[in-house]
Design a protein around this motif. Structure first.
Motif, PDB file in Angstrom:
ATOM      1  N   ILE A   1       0.849  -1.202   0.000  1.00 61.31           N
ATOM      2  CA  ILE A   1       0.000   0.000   0.000  1.00 61.31           C
ATOM      3  C   ILE A   1       0.879   1.244   0.000  1.00 61.31           C
ATOM      4  O   ILE A   1       0.629   2.216  -0.726  1.00 61.31           O
ATOM      5  CB  ILE A   1      -0.944  -0.026   1.207  1.00 61.31           C
ATOM      6  CG1 ILE A   1      -2.024  -1.073   0.984  1.00 61.31           C
ATOM      7  CG2 ILE A   1      -1.568   1.333   1.447  1.00 61.31           C
ATOM      8  CD1 ILE A   1      -2.999  -1.201   2.101  1.00 61.31           C
ATOM      9  N   VAL A   2       1.950   1.206   0.802  1.00 62.01           N
ATOM     10  CA  VAL A   2       2.883   2.336   0.799  1.00 62.01           C
ATOM     11  C   VAL A   2       3.465   2.528  -0.587  1.00 62.01           C
ATOM     12  O   VAL A   2       3.551   3.647  -1.102  1.00 62.01           O
ATOM     13  CB  VAL A   2       4.009   2.090   1.834  1.00 62.01           C
ATOM     14  CG1 VAL A   2       5.063   3.164   1.720  1.00 62.01           C
ATOM     15  CG2 VAL A   2       3.457   2.049   3.237  1.00 62.01           C
ATOM     16  N   MET A   3       3.850   1.418  -1.226  1.00 62.10           N
ATOM     17  CA  MET A   3       4.444   1.503  -2.551  1.00 62.10           C
ATOM     18  C   MET A   3       3.438   2.035  -3.571  1.00 62.10           C
ATOM     19  O   MET A   3       3.780   2.856  -4.428  1.00 62.10           O
ATOM     20  CB  MET A   3       4.952   0.121  -2.983  1.00 62.10           C
ATOM     21  CG  MET A   3       6.300  -0.196  -2.372  1.00 62.10           C
ATOM     22  SD  MET A   3       7.241   1.301  -2.302  1.00 62.10           S
ATOM     23  CE  MET A   3       8.821   0.789  -1.918  1.00 62.10           C
ATOM     24  N   ALA A   4       2.188   1.574  -3.448  1.00 64.22           N
ATOM     25  CA  ALA A   4       1.166   2.041  -4.386  1.00 64.22           C
ATOM     26  C   ALA A   4       0.946   3.537  -4.250  1.00 64.22           C
ATOM     27  O   ALA A   4       0.676   4.230  -5.237  1.00 64.22           O
ATOM     28  CB  ALA A   4      -0.142   1.292  -4.130  1.00 64.22           C
ATOM     29  N   GLN A   5       1.090   4.057  -3.008  1.00 67.16           N
ATOM     30  CA  GLN A   5       0.899   5.493  -2.824  1.00 67.16           C
ATOM     31  C   GLN A   5       2.017   6.299  -3.455  1.00 67.16           C
ATOM     32  O   GLN A   5       1.845   7.480  -3.756  1.00 67.16           O
ATOM     33  CB  GLN A   5       0.803   5.811  -1.325  1.00 67.16           C
ATOM     34  CG  GLN A   5      -0.492   5.318  -0.721  1.00 67.16           C
ATOM     35  CD  GLN A   5      -0.550   5.595   0.753  1.00 67.16           C
ATOM     36  OE1 GLN A   5      -0.484   6.736   1.170  1.00 67.16           O
ATOM     37  NE2 GLN A   5      -0.665   4.554   1.546  1.00 67.16           N
ATOM     38  N   GLN A   6       3.188   5.678  -3.633  1.00 66.70           N
ATOM     39  CA  GLN A   6       4.275   6.355  -4.342  1.00 66.70           C
ATOM     40  C   GLN A   6       3.853   6.672  -5.767  1.00 66.70           C
ATOM     41  O   GLN A   6       4.251   7.678  -6.331  1.00 66.70           O
ATOM     42  CB  GLN A   6       5.507   5.442  -4.391  1.00 66.70           C
ATOM     43  CG  GLN A   6       6.145   5.202  -3.054  1.00 66.70           C
ATOM     44  CD  GLN A   6       6.993   6.374  -2.616  1.00 66.70           C
ATOM     45  OE1 GLN A   6       7.871   6.800  -3.359  1.00 66.70           O
ATOM     46  NE2 GLN A   6       6.720   6.900  -1.449  1.00 66.70           N
ATOM     47  N   VAL A   7       3.031   5.803  -6.313  1.00 67.65           N
ATOM     48  CA  VAL A   7       2.621   5.966  -7.711  1.00 67.65           C
ATOM     49  C   VAL A   7       1.384   6.861  -7.804  1.00 67.65           C
ATOM     50  O   VAL A   7       1.365   7.831  -8.557  1.00 67.65           O
ATOM     51  CB  VAL A   7       2.327   4.577  -8.331  1.00 67.65           C
ATOM     52  CG1 VAL A   7       1.980   4.739  -9.800  1.00 67.65           C
ATOM     53  CG2 VAL A   7       3.519   3.652  -8.128  1.00 67.65           C
ATOM     54  N   SER A   8       0.380   6.534  -7.003  1.00 67.36           N
ATOM     55  CA  SER A   8      -0.912   7.186  -7.215  1.00 67.36           C
ATOM     56  C   SER A   8      -1.208   8.316  -6.227  1.00 67.36           C
ATOM     57  O   SER A   8      -2.326   8.789  -6.145  1.00 67.36           O
ATOM     58  CB  SER A   8      -2.031   6.140  -7.108  1.00 67.36           C
ATOM     59  OG  SER A   8      -2.026   5.573  -5.819  1.00 67.36           O
ATOM     60  N   GLY A   9      -0.209   8.752  -5.474  1.00 69.54           N
ATOM     61  CA  GLY A   9      -0.483   9.829  -4.513  1.00 69.54           C
ATOM     62  C   GLY A   9      -1.017   9.291  -3.206  1.00 69.54           C
ATOM     63  O   GLY A   9      -1.348   8.123  -3.094  1.00 69.54           O
ATOM     64  N   TRP A  10      -1.058  10.206  -2.221  1.00 66.75           N
ATOM     65  CA  TRP A  10      -1.455   9.781  -0.885  1.00 66.75           C
ATOM     66  C   TRP A  10      -2.883   9.241  -0.865  1.00 66.75           C
ATOM     67  O   TRP A  10      -3.717   9.669  -1.653  1.00 66.75           O
ATOM     68  CB  TRP A  10      -1.381  10.942   0.091  1.00 66.75           C
ATOM     69  CG  TRP A  10      -0.001  11.390   0.386  1.00 66.75           C
ATOM     70  CD1 TRP A  10       1.146  10.992  -0.245  1.00 66.75           C
ATOM     71  CD2 TRP A  10       0.373  12.338   1.378  1.00 66.75           C
ATOM     72  NE1 TRP A  10       2.209  11.621   0.304  1.00 66.75           N
ATOM     73  CE2 TRP A  10       1.779  12.461   1.300  1.00 66.75           C
ATOM     74  CE3 TRP A  10      -0.322  13.099   2.315  1.00 66.75           C
ATOM     75  CZ2 TRP A  10       2.485  13.307   2.141  1.00 66.75           C
ATOM     76  CZ3 TRP A  10       0.375  13.939   3.153  1.00 66.75           C
ATOM     77  CH2 TRP A  10       1.770  14.037   3.061  1.00 66.75           C
ATOM     78  N   SER A  11      -3.124   8.351   0.091  1.00 65.10           N
ATOM     79  CA  SER A  11      -4.455   7.763   0.199  1.00 65.10           C
ATOM     80  C   SER A  11      -5.522   8.818   0.460  1.00 65.10           C
ATOM     81  O   SER A  11      -6.621   8.756  -0.083  1.00 65.10           O
ATOM     82  CB  SER A  11      -4.492   6.760   1.349  1.00 65.10           C
ATOM     83  OG  SER A  11      -3.686   5.668   1.051  1.00 65.10           O
ATOM     84  N   ILE A  12      -5.183   9.813   1.311  1.00 61.17           N
ATOM     85  CA  ILE A  12      -6.247  10.762   1.667  1.00 61.17           C
ATOM     86  C   ILE A  12      -6.597  11.677   0.514  1.00 61.17           C
ATOM     87  O   ILE A  12      -7.539  12.448   0.599  1.00 61.17           O
ATOM     88  CB  ILE A  12      -5.875  11.597   2.903  1.00 61.17           C
ATOM     89  CG1 ILE A  12      -4.503  12.231   2.738  1.00 61.17           C
ATOM     90  CG2 ILE A  12      -5.945  10.785   4.165  1.00 61.17           C
ATOM     91  CD1 ILE A  12      -4.250  13.307   3.759  1.00 61.17           C
TER      92      ILE A  12
END
Ligand code: SF4
Ligand code: SF4
Lengths: 210, 309
Positions: free
Chosen positions: B159-170
């Motif tokens: 999930i942390v890695m995915a946020q590197q790509v698609s921006g923060w979760s919030i």
């Protein structure tokens, strides 16, 4: 009949609506200067005539025990001191409530008070003696208070010699205050030869006991 | 092997130290909101040292001692699973459900110890704590489901890695809703007002903690510090994009930078919690249960539904 109208504030004007957002307003204090007195580094000035420790003018006190009678905590015990014709009040700060009734009632204004209020000791017998004293003259007390201005008790140490009954106050400015206690209570002690002036007080003391 | 042990030791020490600093920050910030000065930031460390050096220790039996150790151990285990920037011992296995579960275990350990003390205040505190725990499960579950739905994985590291790509979760609406619900839940997990019902100083004289003293309380302080670190770290990892910095060429610099970024995010989470704790009064236990089953649940469920669309 006269009619009386009472004013009643309306319920709707007093009652506030609960709110989720308003409590957040209190965050405004976050960056304001704290309203704190940093006591070891800053000092506060007690109010003038703040009711603190007592002073006793040894020259004008007539040993009438008015103060001892009014004291609500019975903190005052008359003490016979060598070289003095009349007894002097001895105040026990373990009991005193600092109501200063004794100062108010004193007919000659011999008993007074100053603004100093700090007296802390450890749980040692010799230090606890500090709580029981015959107040020193006001001039001396004021002088000490003005020198240090930290509102502490002016006596650093007390020494009571059990055999000679000699009391020594070691004052904070280094001077010593010495006297000899002959006895307690209103009756003059046997050791002190009763003088005519004191005989007048004897019947008064007995009256009280009855 | 040795490297893993060293890493684990580093994480443990770092988590404890930063956790104590967090406790200090909470006290200072709360003091400033009250217009006080507050203690120095290292005060919780001094408190803990003092507690650990007490001479007399009261114990009520095996479970009383074991419960505390259990709580501390579970918190440490939770920290090991959460990815700390690029450092991580068990981060590959750190799945959302596991970490969420591990973060609740300490409460059970404290409950064990409290109940075995036989103090009625501890009993009441334990009941209230368990009810709070029960209440927070619902929004927490929905928030986790929303995350898993959105990213298609349960692994925290991914999930942390995915946020590197698609921006923060919030930044995404469904996850923002989940984050809001999770933040409300955090308040209860920290044991902070308005949901500090299980501790409730002044109401039931510290609740479960009422019988602890000396070393037990010292260990609990350490546990609280690590738990603060773990919970803020988990929140920043899953909602605030974690801390993976790859700007520098040297890996040491990268690690330090990512720790710094994470620290800033953690402090942000902590500050929000502290603000809420300072300005809202405590809920009663029935209000808290009703609250958690109402607003955070609705918000988190909405997030989960939106995430699965
Ligand atoms: S201090 Fe005043 S009231 Fe007390 S014995 Fe002396 S003169 Fe009387
Ligand atoms: S101040 Fe009040 S309590 Fe203290 S000695 Fe005087 S009368 Fe007694």
């Amino acid at each position: 009949m006269e009619e009386i109208t009472f004013k009643i504030a309306q319920e709707s004007k007093i009652r506030k609506k609960p709110s989720f957002l308003k409590p957040w307003m209190s965050l405004k204090y976050l960056f304001k200067k704290p309203v704190t007195i940093k006591i070891p580094y800053e000092t506060i000035e007690p109010a003038k005539n703040y009711r603190g420790f007592h002073t006793l003018n040894w020259k004008t006190c007539i040993g009438c025990n008015m103060c001892g009678q009014i004291c609500p905590a019975r903190a005052i015990e008359m003490t016979w001191i060598e070289g003095q014709k009349r007894p002097r009040p001895k105040i026990d700060y373990g009991r005193c409530t600092f109501c200063q009734f004794c100062v108010e009632v004193c007919p000659t204004n011999a008993l007074g008070f100053v603004e100093s209020y700090m007296l802390t000791t450890e749980w040692k017998e010799e230090e606890l003696q500090l709580f029981d004293w015959v107040p020193i003259p006001p001039e001396k007390f004021r002088e000490i208070q003005e020198t240090y201005r930290d509102w502490k008790f002016p006596v650093e140490r007390m020494k009571f010699n059990k055999e000679t009954k000699e009391v020594t106050y070691y004052l904070r400015d280094g001077t010593e205050f010495k006297f000899k206690i002959l006895g307690y209570g209103l009756k003059p002690p046997a050791a002190a030869k009763p003088k005519p002036a004191e005989k007048k007080e004897e019947p008064k003391a007995e009256e009280k006991k009855e | 092997m040795i490297e893993t042990v060293l890493k684990a030791l580093f994480i443990l020490l770092y988590a404890t130290f930063v956790g104590f600093m967090f406790m200090g920050i909470i006290r200072i910030v709360t003091a400033r909101i009250h217009r006080r000065v507050g203690p120095p930031i290292y005060q919780p460390i001094l408190d803990t040292i003092k507690l650990l050096s007490k001479k007399s220790n009261i114990t009520h039996g095996l479970i009383y001692d074991f419960g505390i150790l259990y709580a501390v151990g579970a918190t440490i285990l939770a920290v090991m699973f959460i990815p700390l920037g690029s450092i991580g011992v068990l981060r590959a296995y750190g799945d959302l459900v596991l970490i969420t579960f591990l973060l609740e275990i300490p409460m059970l350990g404290i409950m064990f110890a409290a109940m075995s003390s036989g103090n009625p205040y501890a009993g009441i505190g334990a009941q209230r704590a368990l009810l709070t725990m029960l209440a927070i499960q619902v929004p927490l579950g929905f928030a986790i489901v929303a995350l898993a739905e959105y990213y298609g994985t349960f692994s925290t590291y991914q999930i942390v890695m995915a946020q590197q790509v698609s921006g923060w979760s919030i930044a995404h609406l469904p996850l923002l809703l989940a984050a809001i619900a999770y933040d409300l839940v955090l308040q209860a997990m920290f044991g902070k007002e308005p949901f500090d019902i299980m501790i409730a100083p002044g109401e039931i004289s510290l609740g479960p903690m009422v019988e602890f003293g000396g070393k037990h309380m010292g260990l609990l302080n350490i546990q609280h510090a690590i738990a603060l670190f773990a919970e803020t770290l988990f929140f920043s990892n899953i909602f605030l994009g974690g801390g993976v910095v790859t700007a520098f060429s040297s890996s040491v610099l990268n690690t330090i930078a990512s720790l710094g970024v994470l620290l800033v995010k953690q402090i942000a989470v902590l500050l929000v919690a502290t603000f809420m704790a300072a300005i809202f009064p405590r809920f009663t236990i029935d209000q808290a249960a009703k609250f958690y089953w109402k607003w955070p649940t609705i918000i988190a469920a909405l997030g989960a539904i939106l995430a699965s669309l």
